[in-house]
Motif scaffolding. Structure first.
Motif, PDB file in Angstrom:
ATOM      1  N   ALA A   2       0.836  -1.206   0.000  1.00  0.00           N
ATOM      2  CA  ALA A   2       0.000   0.000   0.000  1.00  0.00           C
ATOM      3  C   ALA A   2       0.866   1.249   0.000  1.00  0.00           C
ATOM      4  O   ALA A   2       0.576   2.228  -0.715  1.00  0.00           O
ATOM      5  CB  ALA A   2      -0.929  -0.007   1.212  1.00  0.00           C
ATOM      6  N   ALA A   3       1.940   1.245   0.812  1.00  0.00           N
ATOM      7  CA  ALA A   3       2.820   2.412   0.872  1.00  0.00           C
ATOM      8  C   ALA A   3       3.485   2.668  -0.471  1.00  0.00           C
ATOM      9  O   ALA A   3       3.560   3.813  -0.942  1.00  0.00           O
ATOM     10  CB  ALA A   3       3.872   2.214   1.955  1.00  0.00           C
ATOM     11  N   LEU A   4       3.966   1.609  -1.118  1.00  0.00           N
ATOM     12  CA  LEU A   4       4.616   1.775  -2.414  1.00  0.00           C
ATOM     13  C   LEU A   4       3.619   2.265  -3.471  1.00  0.00           C
ATOM     14  O   LEU A   4       3.956   3.106  -4.310  1.00  0.00           O
ATOM     15  CB  LEU A   4       5.251   0.450  -2.848  1.00  0.00           C
ATOM     16  N   SER A   5       2.405   1.743  -3.428  1.00  0.00           N
ATOM     17  CA  SER A   5       1.382   2.212  -4.373  1.00  0.00           C
ATOM     18  C   SER A   5       1.068   3.676  -4.143  1.00  0.00           C
ATOM     19  O   SER A   5       0.875   4.442  -5.100  1.00  0.00           O
ATOM     20  CB  SER A   5       0.109   1.372  -4.217  1.00  0.00           C
ATOM     21  N   ALA A   6       1.021   4.092  -2.862  1.00  0.00           N
ATOM     22  CA  ALA A   6       0.754   5.492  -2.549  1.00  0.00           C
ATOM     23  C   ALA A   6       1.897   6.382  -3.030  1.00  0.00           C
ATOM     24  O   ALA A   6       1.667   7.465  -3.592  1.00  0.00           O
ATOM     25  CB  ALA A   6       0.544   5.653  -1.046  1.00  0.00           C
ATOM     26  N   LEU A   7       3.129   5.951  -2.823  1.00  0.00           N
ATOM     27  CA  LEU A   7       4.281   6.727  -3.281  1.00  0.00           C
ATOM     28  C   LEU A   7       4.304   6.819  -4.808  1.00  0.00           C
ATOM     29  O   LEU A   7       4.689   7.855  -5.372  1.00  0.00           O
ATOM     30  CB  LEU A   7       5.577   6.109  -2.756  1.00  0.00           C
ATOM     31  N   GLU A   8       3.890   5.751  -5.466  1.00  0.00           N
ATOM     32  CA  GLU A   8       3.784   5.777  -6.930  1.00  0.00           C
ATOM     33  C   GLU A   8       2.793   6.848  -7.371  1.00  0.00           C
ATOM     34  O   GLU A   8       3.056   7.627  -8.300  1.00  0.00           O
ATOM     35  CB  GLU A   8       3.337   4.415  -7.441  1.00  0.00           C
ATOM     36  N   THR A   9       1.643   6.911  -6.698  1.00  0.00           N
ATOM     37  CA  THR A   9       0.615   7.894  -7.054  1.00  0.00           C
ATOM     38  C   THR A   9       1.100   9.317  -6.818  1.00  0.00           C
ATOM     39  O   THR A   9       0.875  10.212  -7.637  1.00  0.00           O
ATOM     40  CB  THR A   9      -0.659   7.635  -6.234  1.00  0.00           C
ATOM     41  N   LEU A  10       1.773   9.551  -5.707  1.00  0.00           N
ATOM     42  CA  LEU A  10       2.242  10.905  -5.377  1.00  0.00           C
ATOM     43  C   LEU A  10       3.344  11.384  -6.313  1.00  0.00           C
ATOM     44  O   LEU A  10       3.421  12.553  -6.654  1.00  0.00           O
ATOM     45  CB  LEU A  10       2.741  10.952  -3.930  1.00  0.00           C
ATOM     46  N   GLY A  11       4.232  10.458  -6.711  1.00  0.00           N
ATOM     47  CA  GLY A  11       5.279  10.825  -7.663  1.00  0.00           C
ATOM     48  C   GLY A  11       6.327  11.764  -7.125  1.00  0.00           C
ATOM     49  O   GLY A  11       6.936  12.524  -7.893  1.00  0.00           O
ATOM     50  N   ASP A  12       6.582  11.740  -5.813  1.00  0.00           N
ATOM     51  CA  ASP A  12       7.607  12.610  -5.224  1.00  0.00           C
ATOM     52  C   ASP A  12       8.980  11.955  -5.365  1.00  0.00           C
ATOM     53  O   ASP A  12       9.235  10.889  -4.802  1.00  0.00           O
ATOM     54  CB  ASP A  12       7.280  12.852  -3.747  1.00  0.00           C
ATOM     55  N   GLU A  13       9.880  12.607  -6.111  1.00  0.00           N
ATOM     56  CA  GLU A  13      11.199  12.027  -6.377  1.00  0.00           C
ATOM     57  C   GLU A  13      11.994  11.766  -5.094  1.00  0.00           C
ATOM     58  O   GLU A  13      12.853  10.872  -5.059  1.00  0.00           O
ATOM     59  CB  GLU A  13      12.000  12.965  -7.286  1.00  0.00           C
ATOM     60  N   LYS A  14      11.712  12.509  -4.033  1.00  0.00           N
ATOM     61  CA  LYS A  14      12.451  12.338  -2.789  1.00  0.00           C
ATOM     62  C   LYS A  14      12.205  10.979  -2.129  1.00  0.00           C
ATOM     63  O   LYS A  14      12.982  10.551  -1.277  1.00  0.00           O
ATOM     64  CB  LYS A  14      12.085  13.453  -1.809  1.00  0.00           C
TER      65      LYS A  14
END
Length: 821
Positions: free
Chosen positions: A357-369
């Motif tokens: 879930a965390a990785l999917s959320a980070l994918e959606t946000l697209g924050d390079e950091k």
């Protein structure tokens, strides 16, 4: 349907057939006009039925004549055409229809006045509300609603108790459209009508009127036996944003098994947006089992903005159940605030939120950091986690922003993933997305792996994403592979990443080796020539082009268009002036559209005698033209060739955005054009310049237009560009999502529009018509780009379409323009 930057093989959705007017003799309009002026009623009827064959200008003039005919059948034939083609400017001519003794004539008159309202028709329409025929009364109510006149309110209120339910529903919808507060109390009295369809219409109308006096009546309607009424009441309460209705809405959510009602509850609570409403959504999210409803909950929270974001971040900062934490992370990602990635990564490190879930959320946000966090999981023991990490890394890495930090972790994961061919191919492509020259060393051996075609293609694709750093030899060698898919991938990669030095080698092969895949070589040559300033290479390419035929000739014209020197543009323009080959001129127009020094040449080609040449040239002017070309694009929207006219509407929108020129008036005027693809691209052009037209016109296009392409374009405009009445827009979209008969239109109305992107990449599309197994030369196409605009025209002699600056996203083929409704 696609990956941008690659060569695509797409199937057209229909087999082309020429439009009727293409086979109409030039003097047909004169003959029809003569017959309409004759004394033989039978001849006049036959002539009226042929009006649809004429070009728009002649059609409009003679339709007006036929609508004034003394014979009812002639008038009805003309009226049918007006309604079918949505021809404007006929309202004044049909007011007299309302007093005709023939029921069909009265009905046609009312239907046309709903399409094209005129002020002096309000009184006659009010009288027709008492017509003995129910369908005429319904049509009159619709027309009064479209009139926008305050004088229509009282006559409509007088028919709220009509004996026929369909008439009562039409009256209710008309009152909602007029938005007059005098209708609120009478409508509240109809919330308990004996027919569910009427009660549904009343609930929707009360929502559209947005008067707080309706709240208690709508709460009562939440107990209605009909599901549709309950849904309409919930949605209306959401539009009213009445906090006092939250308890009643929540009560129905806990007792209601219907997914549709629960979805309406979620949307309503999100629109109300108070603390209690948001807390209720979070509570529902923890208990919800349906994936579809969970998605709606996340979307509702995302729309609520900062208040919801604060609650979601607090959710992750605490110790919620993992189920709720996962839902909070995914919902937080949908708010689109990159800074929220810190809350998600923090919750991941504390073990609060699940890794996938965390990785999917980070994918959606697209924050390079957040990339380092994602890279840590590329070699996870769980294959589901590894897949999620790859997907997230794809979203976070951009080849145009080289990031060498990612090369080593990806290469190490690639080395460990020897048991999964698909995973190795995904990781190889991920190396390309790093954009780092350091990735070449790891990819070249894979590009030579002849025993693993899928992995070889992935490595070749990845090499094409990298800047020219020594991969020429490996990619040119792949052009000699036995597999056509490998050769095509290599050609596409060279198109993107070949160095200028590769031009000599590719030209040598084109000149000397008949055994090479010449089509692939021609595609690859474009990339090398785009980075070459050698005049000799240009002259050699021109010589080979002039000696070539068919599809290879088109590929070489395309390649020459990539040469950065001004001489290349001059040579192509010169060839277009001198050749009598229409296909050559059409391809030159397409190639020049890729260049910044081509506006003058494109303006000349936009006046060509051939429609396919004009269509490509006009499209190019949208990318390259300046304010001097504005008038030409406005005029091109009236071109008899729908591909030219449709492309001109899209081009005008693009030109308006680039130059800051106002173009909304001209685009709005084309929304009544009988050609569906012109209407659709006019809506798309308005979306590009972020302009809106008349609310009633937009509503008619969204709700009533017979073309699903137009309704979809109207939905995108309404959803993307704010109006002065956002609640009305939201109501329109929700009604569309529930009621449109086309699933793609309903899905568009229900979804958040994609955010505009400035990223563009080249796309080469091969068009395969239905019933064919290979691309077909010079076949009509309608290419739908990621920004919703459609490019229309004929494919080249390869059956291909080249788009140098396609907006990042997916492309698809639609029904060719000649077959569009």
């Amino acid at each position: 349907m696609s990956r941008i930057g690659a060569c695509l093989l797409l199937s057209a959705l229909a087999v082309w057939a020429a439009p009727a007017q293409a086979f109409t003799w030039p003097n047909a309009a004169e003959a029809i006009e003569k017959q309409l002026a004759g004394s033989d009623a039978g001849a006049r009827r036959r002539a009226a039925r042929r009006l649809g064959e004429l070009a728009p200008a002649a059609q409009k003039r003679l339709v007006h004549k036929a609508l004034a005919d003394t014979d009812a059948e002639v008038r009805l034939a003309a009226a049918d055409l007006v309604l079918e083609r949505r021809l404007r400017g006929t309202g004044e001519l049909v007011v007299s229809f309302l007093a005709d003794p023939e029921q069909r004539v009265r009905l046609s008159g009312a239907e046309i006045l709903a399409l094209d309202p005129v002020a002096r028709a309000v009184g006659p329409l009010a009288r027709v509300l008492g017509d003995p025929d129910a369908s005429v009364r319904s049509a009159a109510a619709n027309a009064l609603g479209a009139s926008g006149s305050k004088d229509a309110v009282l006559p409509l209120l007088g028919r709220l108790d009509d004996a026929v339910p369909q008439v009562r529903s039409a009256v209710v919808r008309a009152l909602a459209r007029l938005r007059d507060p005098r209708a609120v109390v009478p409508l509240i009295g109809k919330i308990q009508d004996s027919r569910p369809a009427v009660r549904r219409a009343v609930a929707r109308a009360l929502g559209e009127l947005a008067d707080p006096r309706a709240s208690s009546a709508l709460v009562l309607a939440l107990r209605d036996a009909d599901e549709g009424v309950r849904i309409a009441a919930v949605e209306a309460l959401g539009t009213l944003k009445d906090p006092s209705a939250i308890l009643a809405i929540v009560a129905i959510a806990t007792s209601e098994a219907s997914p549709a009602v629960r979805a309406a509850v979620v949307g309503a609570l999100g629109r109300i947006g108070t603390k209690d409403a948001l807390d209720t959504l979070l509570t529902m999210m923890e208990a919800e089992q349906s994936a579809d409803t969970l998605a709606l909950l996340r979307r509702a929270l995302a729309k609520a903005g900062a208040p919801a974001r604060e609650r979601l971040e607090r959710c992750l900062a605490g110790q919620p159940t993992q189920r709720l934490a996962d839902a909070c992370a995914l919902a937080l990602a949908e708010t689109g605030r990159p800074e929220s990635a810190r809350a998600i990564t923090g919750a991941l490190r504390r073990g609060v939120v699940g890794t996938v879930a965390a990785l999917s959320a980070l994918e959606t946000l697209g924050d390079e950091k957040s990339l380092p966090t994602v890279l840590e999981h590329l070699a996870d023991a769980d294959p589901v986690v590894r897949r999620a990490a790859v997907d997230a890394a794809v979203a976070l890495l951009d080849p145009k922003k080289p990031d060498g930090r990612a090369v080593d972790p990806i290469a190490q994961a690639l080395d460990k993933a020897r048991s999964s061919k698909a995973e190795r191919a995904a990781l190889a492509r991920l190396l390309g997305r790093t954009g780092s020259p350091r990735a070449v060393k790891a990819l070249v051996p894979l590009a030579n792996a002849a025993d693993h075609v899928e992995l070889r293609i992935a490595a070749i694709d990845a090499l094409g994403m990298l800047p020219p750093t020594g991969q020429d030899q490996a990619l040119i060698a792949a052009l000699e592979a036995d597999e056509a898919s490998v050769r095509l991938a290599a050609a596409a990669a060279l198109r993107r990443a070949a160095s200028g030095a590769a031009a000599r080698s590719l030209l040598d092969r084109l000149e000397r080796s008949a055994e090479q895949d010449r089509s692939a070589l021609s595609v690859a040559l474009g990339g090398a020539l785009s980075r070459s300033s050698d005049r000799v290479m240009l002259e050699r390419a021109l010589g080979i082009m002039l000696a070539s035929r068919g599809g290879q000739r088109d590929a070489l014209i395309e390649a020459i268009g990539h040469v950065p020197s001004k001489a290349a543009a001059e040579q192509l323009a010169k060839h277009a002036r001198e050749t009598g080959d229409v296909a050559d001129r059409s391809k030159v127009a397409e190639a020049l559209a890729a260049r910044g020094d081509s506006a003058a040449a494109l303006a000349v080609l936009a006046k060509d005698v051939d429609g396919s040449v004009r269509a490509n040239a006009v499209w190019g002017l949208g990318l390259r033209g300046g304010t001097a070309e504005r008038a030409a694009l406005v005029a091109a929207m009236d071109d008899k060739d729908v591909a030219v006219a449709g492309n001109a509407a899209a081009a005008l929108g693009r030109l308006g955005k680039r130059t800051g020129t106002r173009v909304d008036k001209e685009l709005c005027e084309r929304l009544s054009d009988p050609r569906a693809y012109l209407r659709a691209n006019a809506l798309g052009g308005l979306r590009v310049v972020r302009a809106r037209c008349s609310a009633d016109v937009e509503k008619a296009l969204l709700v009533e237009d017979r073309s699903e392409v137009v309704r979809r374009a109207a939905a995108l405009l309404i959803a993307s560009v704010p109006s002065k009445d956002p609640s009305r827009d939201q109501q329109l979209l929700e009604t569309c999502a529930q009621q449109d008969t086309d699933s793609s239109v309903a899905a568009t109305c229900a979804s958040e529009p994609a955010k505009p992107t400035k990223l563009t990449e080249p796309v080469l599309v091969y068009v395969v018509p239905v019933g064919e197994s290979a691309p077909v030369a010079r076949t009509p196409f309608a290419l739908v780009l990621a920004d919703g605009l459609m490019r229309l025209g004929l494919a080249d002699r390869r059956g291909a379409v080249f788009e140098r600056e396609a907006p990042a996203g997916e492309v698809a083929l639609a029904v060719p323009a000649p077959l569009a409704k």
